[in-house]
Scaffold this motif. Sequence first.
Motif, mmCIF file in Angstrom:
data_model
loop_
_atom_site.group_PDB
_atom_site.id
_atom_site.type_symbol
_atom_site.label_atom_id
_atom_site.label_comp_id
_atom_site.label_asym_id
_atom_site.label_seq_id
_atom_site.Cartn_x
_atom_site.Cartn_y
_atom_site.Cartn_z
ATOM 1 N N ARG A 82 29.534 29.994 43.576
ATOM 2 C CA ARG A 82 28.915 31.289 43.107
ATOM 3 C C ARG A 82 27.822 30.898 42.037
ATOM 4 N NH1 ARG A 82 32.390 35.249 43.450
ATOM 5 N NH2 ARG A 82 31.183 36.128 44.849
ATOM 6 N N PHE A 83 26.662 31.429 42.256
ATOM 7 C CA PHE A 83 25.550 31.176 41.394
ATOM 8 C C PHE A 83 25.409 32.514 40.538
ATOM 9 C CE2 PHE A 83 21.166 31.696 40.792
ATOM 10 C CZ PHE A 83 20.904 31.158 39.466
ATOM 11 N N THR A 84 25.506 32.189 39.247
ATOM 12 C CA THR A 84 25.077 33.624 38.521
ATOM 13 C C THR A 84 24.205 33.254 37.391
ATOM 14 O OG1 THR A 84 27.029 32.880 36.852
ATOM 15 C CG2 THR A 84 27.380 34.540 38.664
ATOM 16 N N GLY A 85 23.478 34.288 37.175
ATOM 17 C CA GLY A 85 22.450 33.973 35.836
ATOM 18 C C GLY A 85 21.568 35.152 35.565
ATOM 19 N N ILE A 86 20.747 35.043 34.631
ATOM 20 C CA ILE A 86 19.794 36.305 34.278
ATOM 21 C C ILE A 86 18.429 35.633 34.607
ATOM 22 C CG2 ILE A 86 19.122 37.767 32.275
ATOM 23 C CD1 ILE A 86 21.869 36.997 31.064
#
Length: 147
Positions: A82-86
């Motif tokens: 799962r790739f998350t970021g802003i």
Amino acid sequence: MSNQKVLEIAHQMGKVFNDLDEKVAHDLVAPDFVDYEAPPGTPGGPDGYLGTARWMNSVFTEASWDHIDSFADGDKAVVRVRFTGIHTGNFLGFEGSGNKVDVEHIHIYRVGDDGLVHEHWACRQDLFLLAQIGAVELKLPPTGTQA
């Protein structure tokens, strides 16, 4: 090489993107490494893979690739993350939106008999990512209707 060893090497590759770990890149990425998912013109080898990782971390602050599932068979390992970021930097021509992103990726690594990763493929939810940063609008059919 055992499936378990191939899987361990694939898991270590996550440190390149999550931690920008140069040692892992230079220890595990073969000089002839090909990243079939890197932007056009990206060099191969450990420095090319590190360059892609640095670019993604510069575009998405608080970037994280979290392990969901994985397995290995023969010389290939498959890792779902799962790739998350802003989104704070320019991503493929789209300036930072400040929006959070949350998508899944599937990465496939081919590990040679030398214990080095020689090839990488990926399948990502890029359309959903582009929608989350406001680059495209998804129009889904109303609930209960057929597409």
